[in-house]
Design a protein around this motif. Structure first.
Motif, PDB file in Angstrom:
ATOM      1  N   PRO A  96       0.786  -1.243   0.000  1.00 15.76           N
ATOM      2  CA  PRO A  96       0.000   0.000   0.000  1.00 15.76           C
ATOM      3  C   PRO A  96       0.817   1.291   0.000  1.00 15.76           C
ATOM      4  O   PRO A  96       0.513   2.190  -0.800  1.00 15.76           O
ATOM      5  N   PRO A  97       1.891   1.467   0.812  1.00 15.53           N
ATOM      6  CA  PRO A  97       2.524   2.804   0.819  1.00 15.53           C
ATOM      7  C   PRO A  97       3.069   3.231  -0.555  1.00 15.53           C
ATOM      8  O   PRO A  97       2.723   4.313  -1.029  1.00 15.53           O
ATOM      9  N   PRO A  98       3.891   2.395  -1.237  1.00 17.70           N
ATOM     10  CA  PRO A  98       4.371   2.878  -2.542  1.00 17.70           C
ATOM     11  C   PRO A  98       3.250   3.026  -3.565  1.00 17.70           C
ATOM     12  O   PRO A  98       3.281   3.953  -4.385  1.00 17.70           O
ATOM     13  N   LEU A  99       2.250   2.137  -3.528  1.00 18.81           N
ATOM     14  CA  LEU A  99       1.141   2.266  -4.481  1.00 18.81           C
ATOM     15  C   LEU A  99       0.431   3.602  -4.285  1.00 18.81           C
ATOM     16  O   LEU A  99       0.146   4.324  -5.240  1.00 18.81           O
ATOM     17  N   MET A 100       0.141   3.929  -3.012  1.00 22.68           N
ATOM     18  CA  MET A 100      -0.528   5.199  -2.735  1.00 22.68           C
ATOM     19  C   MET A 100       0.347   6.367  -3.159  1.00 22.68           C
ATOM     20  O   MET A 100      -0.116   7.284  -3.831  1.00 22.68           O
ATOM     21  N   LEU A 101       1.640   6.317  -2.781  1.00 24.10           N
ATOM     22  CA  LEU A 101       2.532   7.418  -3.137  1.00 24.10           C
ATOM     23  C   LEU A 101       2.567   7.629  -4.648  1.00 24.10           C
ATOM     24  O   LEU A 101       2.379   8.741  -5.142  1.00 24.10           O
ATOM     25  N   VAL A 102       2.788   6.559  -5.394  1.00 25.61           N
ATOM     26  CA  VAL A 102       2.977   6.710  -6.843  1.00 25.61           C
ATOM     27  C   VAL A 102       1.693   7.185  -7.513  1.00 25.61           C
ATOM     28  O   VAL A 102       1.706   8.155  -8.281  1.00 25.61           O
ATOM     29  N   PHE A 103       0.557   6.536  -7.210  1.00 24.04           N
ATOM     30  CA  PHE A 103      -0.651   6.910  -7.942  1.00 24.04           C
ATOM     31  C   PHE A 103      -1.203   8.261  -7.482  1.00 24.04           C
ATOM     32  O   PHE A 103      -1.457   9.144  -8.289  1.00 24.04           O
ATOM     33  N   LEU A 104      -1.369   8.456  -6.162  1.00 22.59           N
ATOM     34  CA  LEU A 104      -1.880   9.749  -5.689  1.00 22.59           C
ATOM     35  C   LEU A 104      -0.914  10.879  -6.032  1.00 22.59           C
ATOM     36  O   LEU A 104      -1.327  11.962  -6.449  1.00 22.59           O
ATOM     37  N   GLY A 105       0.384  10.618  -5.867  1.00 19.11           N
ATOM     38  CA  GLY A 105       1.377  11.650  -6.160  1.00 19.11           C
ATOM     39  C   GLY A 105       1.335  12.054  -7.625  1.00 19.11           C
ATOM     40  O   GLY A 105       1.339  13.239  -7.961  1.00 19.11           O
ATOM     41  N   THR A 106       1.261  11.063  -8.509  1.00 18.46           N
ATOM     42  CA  THR A 106       1.211  11.362  -9.946  1.00 18.46           C
ATOM     43  C   THR A 106      -0.052  12.139 -10.288  1.00 18.46           C
ATOM     44  O   THR A 106      -0.010  13.125 -11.036  1.00 18.46           O
ATOM     45  N   PHE A 107      -1.195  11.676  -9.753  1.00 16.60           N
ATOM     46  CA  PHE A 107      -2.442  12.412 -10.017  1.00 16.60           C
ATOM     47  C   PHE A 107      -2.324  13.856  -9.506  1.00 16.60           C
ATOM     48  O   PHE A 107      -2.727  14.798 -10.172  1.00 16.60           O
ATOM     49  N   GLY A 108      -1.747  14.010  -8.312  1.00 19.96           N
ATOM     50  CA  GLY A 108      -1.646  15.342  -7.714  1.00 19.96           C
ATOM     51  C   GLY A 108      -0.834  16.309  -8.559  1.00 19.96           C
ATOM     52  O   GLY A 108      -1.295  17.397  -8.893  1.00 19.96           O
ATOM     53  N   VAL A 109       0.379  15.914  -8.930  1.00 20.16           N
ATOM     54  CA  VAL A 109       1.223  16.848  -9.676  1.00 20.16           C
ATOM     55  C   VAL A 109       0.685  17.088 -11.087  1.00 20.16           C
ATOM     56  O   VAL A 109       0.833  18.177 -11.641  1.00 20.16           O
ATOM     57  N   ALA A 110       0.041  16.057 -11.665  1.00 21.62           N
ATOM     58  CA  ALA A 110      -0.552  16.270 -12.989  1.00 21.62           C
ATOM     59  C   ALA A 110      -1.686  17.286 -12.877  1.00 21.62           C
ATOM     60  O   ALA A 110      -1.816  18.207 -13.683  1.00 21.62           O
ATOM     61  N   MET A 111      -2.518  17.124 -11.854  1.00 23.38           N
ATOM     62  CA  MET A 111      -3.641  18.041 -11.637  1.00 23.38           C
ATOM     63  C   MET A 111      -3.139  19.464 -11.390  1.00 23.38           C
ATOM     64  O   MET A 111      -3.731  20.437 -11.885  1.00 23.38           O
ATOM     65  N   ALA A 112      -2.026  19.582 -10.646  1.00 21.82           N
ATOM     66  CA  ALA A 112      -1.493  20.903 -10.308  1.00 21.82           C
ATOM     67  C   ALA A 112      -1.014  21.671 -11.540  1.00 21.82           C
ATOM     68  O   ALA A 112      -0.912  22.893 -11.508  1.00 21.82           O
ATOM     69  N   GLY A 113      -0.728  20.949 -12.631  1.00 22.19           N
ATOM     70  CA  GLY A 113      -0.195  21.603 -13.820  1.00 22.19           C
ATOM     71  C   GLY A 113      -1.246  22.103 -14.793  1.00 22.19           C
ATOM     72  O   GLY A 113      -0.923  22.457 -15.928  1.00 22.19           O
TER      73      GLY A 113
END
Lengths: 263, 263, 263, 263, 263
Positions: free
Chosen positions: E33-50
């Motif tokens: 769970p930790p890396p899965l959450m980091l990678v998917f949520l993190g990617t969605f977050g920075v993509a959304m921020a752009g």
């Protein structure tokens, strides 16, 4: 205000720190002053060195645009332009003089004023097109500044890590401290990659996106003002301006323009 | 003079050395002659090999532009052009002959002289446009030279590090020296990455920025000279030239031009 | 001949070997036949596979251009063209027939011959422009070939290193040979990175630069020939052709052209 | 047939395996089914996912073009066109009806047929230009497909290696198997990098090169057909078409065209 | 529906998991769970921020297009347009009013309606071209969003791995847990690289491909509608529209159009 950038960066930072805590790590372990100073000051320094000092301060000022992202009301503008086209057709261009004063959008106001002043149509188009080009060029400077920061961040981080590893390798005599020292060296890479991907690149992309939204809005205004000046049929003006909108926004804007014309 | 590049590089170098000292490292440990010579001479060599010898010396000469960045006075130029347009309209183009001599900007002076000489408008535009294109092409050679140096720097550094590691691996028999030798090997990568990101890339970007500022200035002059030649209305000339400026500089320049015309 | 490429590559290779000797290493330790064969033959093979066989042989033949870089005498050509324009104006185009024969530059000679033959101006321009475009396209093939070699070099080197490491990992039973074997594995990466950055990329960039210098020369000739055909004023021809030169070469060329005309 | 791709890939594969044997390695040690399946099936899968199913099958079919590379006979085509231009000038366009039937090149045949049918010149040019554009767009799909495979290959290989290392790290209890397991993990990276650089990138580049050769041929045909239709002088047609060829092929083609005309 | 993306992603995921099982690994070991959450949520977050928040939700909605990829019936559309051109030529443009109502393709219907309404040809072309440009710009936003996610994925993964390694290095006191912890750290890189190359890049490329297929379809419709409005010969219309198709689809479409005309 468009909350995309705030939500997105918050989500990404949250994912980093929550995953860290889930793994049993301590967020405090990456808050080390030397690598933080190196990565942020170093990135600001080399980015600043690649342009004029005013480019850097201008980029910092544009952070407001990235985070707040004031909405661009294409639908309202189309409704206004259609109303003006109607008025100009029935009462003449001069009738717009008073109406123009109440327009909030400075570019639309300037365009209408130039038309009311009797500027030559070719000259009016040249002036407004040059303003759009200057706006695009100015926005691009800030976009590039943050994009450069995104490119420099990880390499400045690597400089920090290599410096740290050199320090470690010259002090191999205290093996029980090694783990801690190597971990510290990697913190610079961490902040370099994190700052680039969570801050600089998204901000650069958001500024680029807002610049293109605003430029498209100005092109729509330009098209509208030249149509009003040419005395075009308001219904045709509406149809032409609507075709400039993204397909998903066209229906709502068509309705708004219809209401404005009926009023 | 624009201090951006000097301040920026100073800030970045300061961040590197201060963070090093904060970590307890000794800056002297990265001042090793062999990697320094390899990285700097190697980078200069391969950059020089990718062009004509004169391209390299020209790039070195353009360092002055990167660090000093003489300001480009768009507002003053617009004020001059508007005054000239006014004079030419009232007294004829020939009246500019004397005024042109006192113009400091050589491109504006040449343009006015060509107009006063009665050069055909199309030919005048062609000649000035070709000069702008030649200026851009010449500037691009230096910009590319420093950009190439930025791309070569880290790979030359990696060559040094791989050479160092090969040397280490063939001398595994003295394990107590290993740390020191590996540290030394990494110093080449350090200087490769540092020179590229703190010197070559920022200098390349600054030269590119100055080239674009100067090219835009020349385009503004071209537009002004052809308008003067065509006998355009000074007020329209002013409005057109102002629309070439970045939005943030437009108000100040408009004031300067207004004062010049009133004088 | 422009010595930039020879001096540059010599300087870079010198920096590599001198730094190696300063560190106490032995240059012979990186002259190992297997990685050398893998990197050079492999790079040649994949580069050749990405084009027609004749593209590869043509690229090898263009090495002469990269290293010798015959100078392009723009100033002399302008002086010639101005003289021809003068002669054509006074004595007619046919008077150039004999003069054209002594022109060494084949493109200028062909242009003058076409003009003397009474070719239609539009057709003459089309033919010369198509020749410039064909020359550019042919040059680009060699530029891309060496650029591809620069991109393939390091990856072929990595293939060699990974193969070497696999070999090492399967022979962990002889630990005293390990250092030597790993060092050998890294030699492939070394040659891959070195060949790309010291040979292929600089050669590709030099060919690109020479191609652009030659193309610009041909464009200058095209402009000159069409001006001669149109019976333009030699002084205007000179001014227009000079504006094609880089700012730094303009003064010297202007003098040369002036002398030619006076003679 | 152009053997460049076959010889080049053979040479590169040979260099890999011979260098491996020279180092005392066993080529069989890298022929492991799991990484081979992962790298090739994985690369095909993600490449296929990035387009329409028919794009993928079309790209596979274009492998024939990459390896066989049927020659494009520009010289013969020019000779034919010059003969046709001569005939059309003397006997009228209709006289080409029979001659067109024996033309093998379908694009030239179609062009002549359209001209003979009396198609409007502008329409004929539009139709042939649209066909060239469609051909270019279709070729680009296959070029991009193999280029994508070249970009995916190494990352799919890295996925395999990371998976392998994770497996190794969770089985550290059997240290004598470690070397073998780690070596196996690296085989995936090896095949990823090797497949990309020895197969996919060269094939993509070769297809791109052939597409540009064929497009240039079609443009030459288009120019020739419109010249025939316009009743141009065969000698001028020849000169114009020859200027489309690379400088190195011009002399031979000029001779062939001369012979054809004399016959 | 085009199954390329579904089959391709399935194939790639299958290759990953089957190769893992063949190597004796356990797929469950990478479902942390930790890396899965980091990678998917993190990617969605920075993509959304752009971008704007609506850009992100729009990109998510376009997933349907990527996976279903509704077919674009160019052949049927050409047959329809040829039939309309025939009818308009014989009975006048107004005769298309009823026929237009039954057209399913909204862009073709709008074009025919504008023509039937007597819109000026230049205005009709401008309106339809602006709609094509808006469609392309809107599609590009989603293509860029997924492309950004592909670029961010691996770097977010690296952040996770560096965080994990820092955690490991600070807990070197429990060596028997080290292997497990390091393996866990690499899982973040694995998911970063895998998500980018198996999901985000292929989806971005597929959306780009579908956008270009749809844009080409709209350009074909635009060409057809303006030809109908101009009263062009149906046979010429057919030939021109067929030249817009990829060579491989031309024969089948020609047949379909022939049948439609005969009916």
């Amino acid at each position: 205000m468009d909350p995309g950038t705030l939500i997105g960066i918050g989500l990404a930072l949250g994912a980093v720190f929550v995953s860290m805590i889930m793994e049993g790590g301590n967020p405090a372990s990456i808050i080390l002053p030397p690598p933080l100073m190196l990565v942020f000051l170093g990135t600001f320094g080399v980015a600043m060195a690649g342009g004029k000092l005013k480019d850097f301060t201008g980029a910092m000022a544009s952070l407001k645009t990235a985070f707040l992202a004031a909405p661009v009301a294409d639908d309202e503008t189309i409704a206004n332009i259609v109303t003006f086209a109607d008025k100009a057709r029935r009462e003449g261009l001069l009738a717009l003089e008073e109406a123009a004063r109440s327009v909030e959008d400075p570019f639309l106001r300037k365009g209408i004023e130039l038309a009311v002043d009797g500027t030559d149509p070719d000259e009016l188009r040249e002036i407004l097109e040059a303003e759009i080009a200057s706006k695009k060029a100015a926005d691009k400077v800030s976009v590039k500044m943050f994009n450069d920061m995104g490119a420099y961040g990880p390499t400045i981080g690597i400089i920090g890590t290599v410096l740290g590893l050199i320090h470690v390798l010259e002090n191999l005599s205290e093996p029980d401290k090694l783990g801690h020292l190597i971990a510290g060296a990697f913190v610079a890479t961490l902040w370099g990659v994190l700052s680039a991907n969570v801050f600089w690149f998204p901000i650069s992309k958001k500024l680029d996106r807002m610049a293109s939204v605003e430029a498209k809005h100005m092109e729509l205004v330009l098209e509208g003002v030249t149509s009003i000046q040419a005395g075009a049929n308001p219904r045709v003006v509406e149809q032409k301006l609507l075709s400039f909108l993204p397909p998903a926004e066209r229906a709502a804007a068509a309705e708004a323009a219809g209401e404005a014309q009926a009023a």
